[in-house]
Design an enzyme around this catalytic site. Sequence first.
Site, PDB file in Angstrom:
ATOM      1  N   CYS A   1       0.817  -1.219   0.000  1.00 29.13           N
ATOM      2  CA  CYS A   1       0.000   0.000   0.000  1.00 29.13           C
ATOM      3  C   CYS A   1       0.849   1.267   0.000  1.00 29.13           C
ATOM      4  O   CYS A   1       0.331   2.365  -0.197  1.00 29.13           O
ATOM      5  CB  CYS A   1      -0.939   0.007   1.193  1.00 29.13           C
TER       6      CYS A   1
ATOM      7  N   HIS B   1      -3.233   6.933   3.953  1.00 26.93           N
ATOM      8  CA  HIS B   1      -3.695   5.695   3.318  1.00 26.93           C
ATOM      9  C   HIS B   1      -5.055   5.328   3.916  1.00 26.93           C
ATOM     10  O   HIS B   1      -5.269   5.413   5.113  1.00 26.93           O
ATOM     11  CB  HIS B   1      -2.664   4.595   3.592  1.00 26.93           C
TER      12      HIS B   1
ATOM     13  N   ASN C   1     -10.223  -0.061   0.744  1.00 26.54           N
ATOM     14  CA  ASN C   1      -8.760   0.015   0.663  1.00 26.54           C
ATOM     15  C   ASN C   1      -8.310  -0.436  -0.731  1.00 26.54           C
ATOM     16  O   ASN C   1      -8.373  -1.614  -1.057  1.00 26.54           O
ATOM     17  CB  ASN C   1      -8.158  -0.886   1.749  1.00 26.54           C
TER      18      ASN C   1
HETATM   19  N1  COA Z   1     -17.812  -9.315   9.501  1.00 26.61           N
HETATM   20  C1  COA Z   1     -18.193  -9.714  10.723  1.00 26.61           C
HETATM   21  N2  COA Z   1     -17.337 -10.134  11.658  1.00 26.61           N
HETATM   22  C2  COA Z   1     -16.039 -10.132  11.334  1.00 26.61           C
HETATM   23  C3  COA Z   1     -15.571  -9.734  10.071  1.00 26.61           C
HETATM   24  C4  COA Z   1     -16.516  -9.310   9.134  1.00 26.61           C
HETATM   25  N3  COA Z   1     -16.189  -8.910   7.891  1.00 26.61           N
HETATM   26  N4  COA Z   1     -14.229  -9.839  10.040  1.00 26.61           N
HETATM   27  C5  COA Z   1     -13.853 -10.290  11.251  1.00 26.61           C
HETATM   28  N5  COA Z   1     -14.948 -10.479  12.025  1.00 26.61           N
HETATM   29  C6  COA Z   1     -15.019 -10.980  13.380  1.00 26.61           C
HETATM   30  C7  COA Z   1     -13.801 -11.782  13.778  1.00 26.61           C
HETATM   31  O1  COA Z   1     -13.938 -13.113  13.311  1.00 26.61           O
HETATM   32  C8  COA Z   1     -13.853 -11.682  15.262  1.00 26.61           C
HETATM   33  O2  COA Z   1     -14.789 -12.618  15.760  1.00 26.61           O
HETATM   34  P1  COA Z   1     -14.504 -13.439  17.120  1.00 26.61           P
HETATM   35  O3  COA Z   1     -14.398 -12.376  18.164  1.00 26.61           O
HETATM   36  O4  COA Z   1     -15.704 -14.294  17.238  1.00 26.61           O
HETATM   37  O5  COA Z   1     -13.230 -14.147  16.872  1.00 26.61           O
HETATM   38  C9  COA Z   1     -14.427 -10.291  15.526  1.00 26.61           C
HETATM   39  O6  COA Z   1     -15.043  -9.894  14.289  1.00 26.61           O
HETATM   40  C10 COA Z   1     -13.387  -9.262  15.891  1.00 26.61           C
HETATM   41  O7  COA Z   1     -12.293  -9.451  15.036  1.00 26.61           O
HETATM   42  P2  COA Z   1     -11.062  -8.494  15.083  1.00 26.61           P
HETATM   43  O8  COA Z   1     -10.041  -8.957  14.100  1.00 26.61           O
HETATM   44  O9  COA Z   1     -10.620  -8.294  16.499  1.00 26.61           O
HETATM   45  O10 COA Z   1     -11.738  -7.160  14.556  1.00 26.61           O
HETATM   46  P3  COA Z   1     -11.111  -5.755  14.472  1.00 26.61           P
HETATM   47  O11 COA Z   1     -11.970  -4.801  15.164  1.00 26.61           O
HETATM   48  O12 COA Z   1      -9.656  -5.757  14.801  1.00 26.61           O
HETATM   49  O13 COA Z   1     -11.220  -5.429  12.920  1.00 26.61           O
HETATM   50  C11 COA Z   1      -9.929  -5.396  10.920  1.00 26.61           C
HETATM   51  C12 COA Z   1     -10.588  -6.250  11.966  1.00 26.61           C
HETATM   52  C13 COA Z   1      -9.298  -6.289   9.862  1.00 26.61           C
HETATM   53  C14 COA Z   1     -10.969  -4.498  10.272  1.00 26.61           C
HETATM   54  C15 COA Z   1      -8.845  -4.507  11.586  1.00 26.61           C
HETATM   55  O14 COA Z   1      -8.007  -5.317  12.384  1.00 26.61           O
HETATM   56  C16 COA Z   1      -7.989  -3.772  10.611  1.00 26.61           C
HETATM   57  O15 COA Z   1      -8.458  -2.902   9.888  1.00 26.61           O
HETATM   58  N6  COA Z   1      -6.676  -4.064  10.589  1.00 26.61           N
HETATM   59  C17 COA Z   1      -5.764  -3.434   9.666  1.00 26.61           C
HETATM   60  C18 COA Z   1      -5.919  -4.069   8.346  1.00 26.61           C
HETATM   61  C19 COA Z   1      -5.223  -3.297   7.277  1.00 26.61           C
HETATM   62  O16 COA Z   1      -5.068  -2.122   7.369  1.00 26.61           O
HETATM   63  N7  COA Z   1      -4.827  -4.001   6.229  1.00 26.61           N
HETATM   64  C20 COA Z   1      -4.256  -3.428   5.091  1.00 26.61           C
HETATM   65  C21 COA Z   1      -2.888  -2.937   5.367  1.00 26.61           C
HETATM   66  S1  COA Z   1      -2.455  -1.858   4.094  1.00 26.61           S
END
Ligand code: COA
Length: 331
Positions: free
Chosen positions: A116, A256, A286
């Site tokens: 990214c 970003h 994204n």
């Molecule tokens: N819909 C519903 N539930 C979802 C889901 C979705 N699309 N994706 C994940 N979950 C669930 C998980 O399975 C988890 O369930 P559990 O508690 O039963 O295990 C719960 O939601 C929480 O997951 P978690 O990973 O802690 O959520 P989060 O609040 O951290 O959000 C992201 C997840 C991916 C959105 C977040 O971590 C993020 O944005 N990270 C950075 C990613 C990024 O920037 N990537 C690109 C880099 S350039």
Amino acid sequence: MMPQAHIIGTGSAVPERILTNKDLESIVDTSDEWIIRRTGIKERRISSKEKDESTTDLATKASLKAMEMAGISSENLDMIVVGTVTSDRQFPSTACMVQQDLKAENAIAFDVSAGCTGFLYALTIANNAIRCGTCENALVIGVERLSSVVNWRDRNTCVLLADGAGAVVVTSKKDRGGILSSRLKSDGTLWELLYSSYGNSYIPEVLQGIDLKPLHLEMDGNRLFKKAIEYMSTITQRVMQDTSLSSEEIQLVIPHQANIRIIQGLAKSLKVPMEKVYTNIHKYGNTSSATIPIALDEANREGLVKKGENVLLVSFGSGLTWGASILNWSF
Ligand code: COA
């Protein structure tokens, strides 16, 4: 005075097809409410095979708009540099395909793979070439077709990622301003936080027509989230030191667009009010290396970047890679 690299034109292009959070509810176990609350994304654009929306097509469309704004013709380009991880072919580069489309016969053309942060890596390379006097006019592009490498069964990633392109024309001028400072970093020991391997060939019914590659993404979202805020904050402080600018002297921040909560965390850490931070993640999700040039183009066309103002661009991504640039807007 050393030549300075000034952006003189911006452009962007996104696919026609809109994939809403509601649409995603029929593909994976997710909800509109969860996606908006945890990411800020409402909808995103996904390329269609039959619509001239390949990585090269999107990059070329964005480039033509940037060149039109800059008032520059293709034979005057001497560098085309593209940040992408989703080139149409393994080789040659997307940059060479764009060169062919534009008939930019005097340019050198190459891609940069920096996740990214690809656009900021590409912009920094163009900046350095201009400052050294080896380049007069560069076309810098950030483009991705992430829909082709997403695992459409993985709700952790498929709700986040999307397609699009943005481009800028950068030119050499003896005037003050332009790119004031640009810093890049990478840490390969953290590559496993976000990578793509081969293996998936599944396309959900509502998305038939995607040109799928034999690749898919793996991501450790929680660890990335924390690193993103920390690394973008420290590298921003570095470019602010380089330029002796305080956060009050930055008029617009274009980060970003990975997650609205990361953007809010960054703004808080930099003590910059959210009113100064440009976001369009709700519309596009994204798009990796395309998020910053798309946002810069939209902000520019909306009249939000004014001559003489300072703009901060800051990104992080797979690699890990991260970077920041401060521009003094000059047109
Ligand atoms: N819909 C519903 N539930 C979802 C889901 C979705 N699309 N994706 C994940 N979950 C669930 C998980 O399975 C988890 O369930 P559990 O508690 O039963 O295990 C719960 O939601 C929480 O997951 P978690 O990973 O802690 O959520 P989060 O609040 O951290 O959000 C992201 C997840 C991916 C959105 C977040 O971590 C993020 O944005 N990270 C950075 C990613 C990024 O920037 N990537 C690109 C880099 S350039």
